[in-house]
Design an enzyme around this catalytic site. Structure first.
Site, PDB file in Angstrom:
ATOM      1  N   ASN A   1       0.848  -1.201   0.000  1.00  0.00           N
ATOM      2  CA  ASN A   1       0.000   0.000   0.000  1.00  0.00           C
ATOM      3  C   ASN A   1       0.885   1.253   0.000  1.00  0.00           C
ATOM      4  O   ASN A   1       1.465   1.626   1.016  1.00  0.00           O
ATOM      5  CB  ASN A   1      -0.908  -0.053   1.245  1.00  0.00           C
ATOM      6  CG  ASN A   1      -1.852   1.137   1.319  1.00  0.00           C
ATOM      7  OD1 ASN A   1      -1.594   2.206   0.768  1.00  0.00           O
ATOM      8  ND2 ASN A   1      -2.951   0.942   2.028  1.00  0.00           N
TER       9      ASN A   1
ATOM     10  N   LYS B   1      -0.123   4.174   2.367  1.00  0.00           N
ATOM     11  CA  LYS B   1       0.256   3.847   3.752  1.00  0.00           C
ATOM     12  C   LYS B   1       1.768   4.028   3.925  1.00  0.00           C
ATOM     13  O   LYS B   1       2.219   4.586   4.913  1.00  0.00           O
ATOM     14  CB  LYS B   1      -0.146   2.399   4.035  1.00  0.00           C
ATOM     15  CG  LYS B   1       0.083   1.976   5.457  1.00  0.00           C
ATOM     16  CD  LYS B   1      -0.041   0.467   5.613  1.00  0.00           C
ATOM     17  CE  LYS B   1      -1.410   0.022   5.980  1.00  0.00           C
ATOM     18  NZ  LYS B   1      -1.437  -1.391   6.443  1.00  0.00           N
TER      19      LYS B   1
ATOM     20  N   ASP C   1      -0.352  -3.299  10.523  1.00  0.00           N
ATOM     21  CA  ASP C   1      -1.711  -3.780  10.297  1.00  0.00           C
ATOM     22  C   ASP C   1      -2.665  -2.806  10.967  1.00  0.00           C
ATOM     23  O   ASP C   1      -2.463  -2.437  12.119  1.00  0.00           O
ATOM     24  CB  ASP C   1      -1.873  -5.178  10.902  1.00  0.00           C
ATOM     25  CG  ASP C   1      -3.216  -5.751  10.541  1.00  0.00           C
ATOM     26  OD1 ASP C   1      -3.409  -6.080   9.362  1.00  0.00           O
ATOM     27  OD2 ASP C   1      -4.094  -5.837  11.418  1.00  0.00           O
ATOM     28  N   SER C   2      -3.679  -2.365  10.210  1.00  0.00           N
ATOM     29  CA  SER C   2      -4.579  -1.379  10.794  1.00  0.00           C
ATOM     30  C   SER C   2      -6.021  -1.748  10.532  1.00  0.00           C
ATOM     31  O   SER C   2      -6.317  -2.577   9.668  1.00  0.00           O
ATOM     32  CB  SER C   2      -4.277   0.007  10.243  1.00  0.00           C
ATOM     33  OG  SER C   2      -3.914  -0.074   8.888  1.00  0.00           O
TER      34      SER C   2
ATOM     35  N   PHE D   1      -6.524   7.845   2.054  1.00  0.00           N
ATOM     36  CA  PHE D   1      -6.944   6.597   1.414  1.00  0.00           C
ATOM     37  C   PHE D   1      -7.970   5.887   2.299  1.00  0.00           C
ATOM     38  O   PHE D   1      -8.240   6.318   3.430  1.00  0.00           O
ATOM     39  CB  PHE D   1      -5.732   5.691   1.151  1.00  0.00           C
ATOM     40  CG  PHE D   1      -5.069   5.173   2.398  1.00  0.00           C
ATOM     41  CD1 PHE D   1      -4.173   5.952   3.100  1.00  0.00           C
ATOM     42  CD2 PHE D   1      -5.353   3.904   2.883  1.00  0.00           C
ATOM     43  CE1 PHE D   1      -3.564   5.479   4.259  1.00  0.00           C
ATOM     44  CE2 PHE D   1      -4.737   3.406   4.036  1.00  0.00           C
ATOM     45  CZ  PHE D   1      -3.850   4.213   4.735  1.00  0.00           C
TER      46      PHE D   1
ATOM     47  N   TYR E   1     -10.700   4.523   4.502  1.00  0.00           N
ATOM     48  CA  TYR E   1     -11.832   5.091   5.231  1.00  0.00           C
ATOM     49  C   TYR E   1     -11.639   6.562   5.591  1.00  0.00           C
ATOM     50  O   TYR E   1     -12.475   7.137   6.298  1.00  0.00           O
ATOM     51  CB  TYR E   1     -12.076   4.280   6.514  1.00  0.00           C
ATOM     52  CG  TYR E   1     -12.429   2.823   6.271  1.00  0.00           C
ATOM     53  CD1 TYR E   1     -13.686   2.461   5.798  1.00  0.00           C
ATOM     54  CD2 TYR E   1     -11.507   1.796   6.517  1.00  0.00           C
ATOM     55  CE1 TYR E   1     -14.022   1.127   5.585  1.00  0.00           C
ATOM     56  CE2 TYR E   1     -11.829   0.461   6.302  1.00  0.00           C
ATOM     57  CZ  TYR E   1     -13.084   0.140   5.841  1.00  0.00           C
ATOM     58  OH  TYR E   1     -13.427  -1.181   5.624  1.00  0.00           O
TER      59      TYR E   1
ATOM     60  N   LYS F   1      -3.326  14.841   9.350  1.00  0.00           N
ATOM     61  CA  LYS F   1      -3.698  13.488   9.803  1.00  0.00           C
ATOM     62  C   LYS F   1      -2.537  12.836  10.558  1.00  0.00           C
ATOM     63  O   LYS F   1      -2.725  12.233  11.609  1.00  0.00           O
ATOM     64  CB  LYS F   1      -4.094  12.627   8.582  1.00  0.00           C
ATOM     65  CG  LYS F   1      -4.317  11.162   8.905  1.00  0.00           C
ATOM     66  CD  LYS F   1      -4.527  10.323   7.646  1.00  0.00           C
ATOM     67  CE  LYS F   1      -4.625   8.840   8.002  1.00  0.00           C
ATOM     68  NZ  LYS F   1      -4.707   7.962   6.819  1.00  0.00           N
TER      69      LYS F   1
ATOM     70  N   HIS G   1      -3.603   7.061  14.326  1.00  0.00           N
ATOM     71  CA  HIS G   1      -3.275   5.756  14.918  1.00  0.00           C
ATOM     72  C   HIS G   1      -1.877   5.312  14.486  1.00  0.00           C
ATOM     73  O   HIS G   1      -1.077   4.830  15.273  1.00  0.00           O
ATOM     74  CB  HIS G   1      -4.334   4.742  14.483  1.00  0.00           C
ATOM     75  CG  HIS G   1      -4.633   4.734  13.006  1.00  0.00           C
ATOM     76  ND1 HIS G   1      -4.799   5.879  12.262  1.00  0.00           N
ATOM     77  CD2 HIS G   1      -4.751   3.706  12.118  1.00  0.00           C
ATOM     78  CE1 HIS G   1      -5.032   5.563  11.003  1.00  0.00           C
ATOM     79  NE2 HIS G   1      -5.000   4.253  10.892  1.00  0.00           N
ATOM     80  N   ARG G   2      -1.580   5.525  13.187  1.00  0.00           N
ATOM     81  CA  ARG G   2      -0.292   5.099  12.615  1.00  0.00           C
ATOM     82  C   ARG G   2       0.856   5.917  13.213  1.00  0.00           C
ATOM     83  O   ARG G   2       1.907   5.382  13.549  1.00  0.00           O
ATOM     84  CB  ARG G   2      -0.371   5.294  11.096  1.00  0.00           C
ATOM     85  CG  ARG G   2       0.771   4.743  10.303  1.00  0.00           C
ATOM     86  CD  ARG G   2       0.364   4.559   8.852  1.00  0.00           C
ATOM     87  NE  ARG G   2      -0.648   3.547   8.717  1.00  0.00           N
ATOM     88  CZ  ARG G   2      -1.903   3.779   8.299  1.00  0.00           C
ATOM     89  NH1 ARG G   2      -2.280   4.977   7.928  1.00  0.00           N
ATOM     90  NH2 ARG G   2      -2.765   2.794   8.243  1.00  0.00           N
TER      91      ARG G   2
HETATM   92  P1  IMP Z   1      -4.392  -3.113   6.181  1.00  0.00           P
HETATM   93  O1  IMP Z   1      -3.734  -2.753   7.446  1.00  0.00           O
HETATM   94  O2  IMP Z   1      -3.540  -2.763   5.018  1.00  0.00           O
HETATM   95  O3  IMP Z   1      -4.902  -4.529   6.184  1.00  0.00           O
HETATM   96  O4  IMP Z   1      -5.639  -2.144   6.019  1.00  0.00           O
HETATM   97  C1  IMP Z   1      -6.892  -2.416   6.556  1.00  0.00           C
HETATM   98  C2  IMP Z   1      -7.976  -1.580   5.920  1.00  0.00           C
HETATM   99  O5  IMP Z   1      -8.153  -0.419   6.716  1.00  0.00           O
HETATM  100  C3  IMP Z   1      -7.701  -1.115   4.502  1.00  0.00           C
HETATM  101  O6  IMP Z   1      -8.893  -1.196   3.756  1.00  0.00           O
HETATM  102  C4  IMP Z   1      -7.303   0.328   4.645  1.00  0.00           C
HETATM  103  O7  IMP Z   1      -7.754   1.074   3.565  1.00  0.00           O
HETATM  104  C5  IMP Z   1      -8.009   0.741   5.928  1.00  0.00           C
HETATM  105  N1  IMP Z   1      -7.162   1.685   6.638  1.00  0.00           N
HETATM  106  C6  IMP Z   1      -6.038   1.411   7.343  1.00  0.00           C
HETATM  107  N2  IMP Z   1      -5.487   2.543   7.799  1.00  0.00           N
HETATM  108  C7  IMP Z   1      -6.253   3.546   7.346  1.00  0.00           C
HETATM  109  C8  IMP Z   1      -6.148   4.952   7.453  1.00  0.00           C
HETATM  110  O8  IMP Z   1      -5.211   5.526   8.024  1.00  0.00           O
HETATM  111  N3  IMP Z   1      -7.129   5.654   6.875  1.00  0.00           N
HETATM  112  C9  IMP Z   1      -8.164   5.076   6.210  1.00  0.00           C
HETATM  113  N4  IMP Z   1      -8.293   3.771   6.049  1.00  0.00           N
HETATM  114  C10 IMP Z   1      -7.330   3.006   6.615  1.00  0.00           C
END
Ligand code: IMP
Length: 187
Positions: free
Chosen positions: A9, A12, A65-66, A141, A143, A164, A169-170
């Site tokens: 990503n 990210k 992972d988020s 990106f 949400y 942001k 969180h990140r």
């Molecule tokens: P993953 O950590 O890449 O598996 O992301 C999990 C999901 O949460 C993905 O669909 C991301 O688009 C969404 N997501 C994770 N972090 C964010 C953020 O900072 N903003 C918006 N969506 C997020």
């Protein structure tokens, strides 16, 4: 000081790179396709991903992972955030919350670090907020257009990436990681 970040990503990664730079750490992206563990615990998912990537690269690495956890939906989509985003998307989340007064939600980010042959370490960051009534804003990106962080009226997508990253969180998870990593690397 340098660290490899395993993620496909790019949005990210750019956030992670900018945040880590603020802490004096240079990030380089690597594309490793790691299998995501099926688990309710984002810590377990990040730890497993970090170990897999460290072993396959033969180098220390971090993964992140988020997920978005909506209170009125008992924490959904949580660990299924990526799948839910790809299937029902922001419009789907808004539909699920139609007529719901409690729109509180939080984002959680877990950074997992591992060295080859080592045990993974995880760092968790959280930002509370609420789900907007409609998508707003162009930046970011996932949400971002439907998430309004606590104390603000604008969504992450309206606030823009720089703003942001001061409260996300990140940023919180990476700040914990950076503090630990600088001590760890100095040993
Ligand atoms: P993953 O950590 O890449 O598996 O992301 C999990 C999901 O949460 C993905 O669909 C991301 O688009 C969404 N997501 C994770 N972090 C964010 C953020 O900072 N903003 C918006 N969506 C997020």
């Amino acid at each position: 000081m340098k660290i490899l970040v395993a993620t496909g990503n790019r949005a990210k990664f750019r956030e992670m790179r900018d945040i880590l730079r603020e802490h004096g750490i240079e990030a380089e992206r690597v594309d490793v396709d790691y299998p995501e563990l099926q688990s309710d615990s984002p810590e377990e998912i990040a730890a497993h991903g970090a170990r897999y990537c460290a072993e396959s690269l033969g180098k220390p690495v971090i993964v992140e992972d988020s997920g978005l956890f909506v209170d009125a939906l008992n924490g959904f989509p949580g660990p299924y955030s990526a799948y839910v985003y790809e299937t029902i998307g922001n419009e789907g989340i808004l539909r699920l919350l139609e007529g719901e007064e409690d729109r509180s939600a939080r984002f959680i980010s877990v950074v997992g670090y591992c060295e080859p042959g080592g045990k993974p370490v995880t760092f968790t960051g959280e930002v509370r907020g609420r789900i907007a009534e409609e998508p707003r804003g162009e930046e970011g990106f996932g949400y971002d257009p439907i998430f309004i962080p606590e104390g603000r009226e604008k969504t992450f997508a309206e606030l823009g990436v720089e703003e942001k990253c001061k409260m996300s969180h990140r940023a919180r998870a990476l700040e914990k990681f950076a503090r630990w990593f600088k001590r760890h690397a100095g040993r």
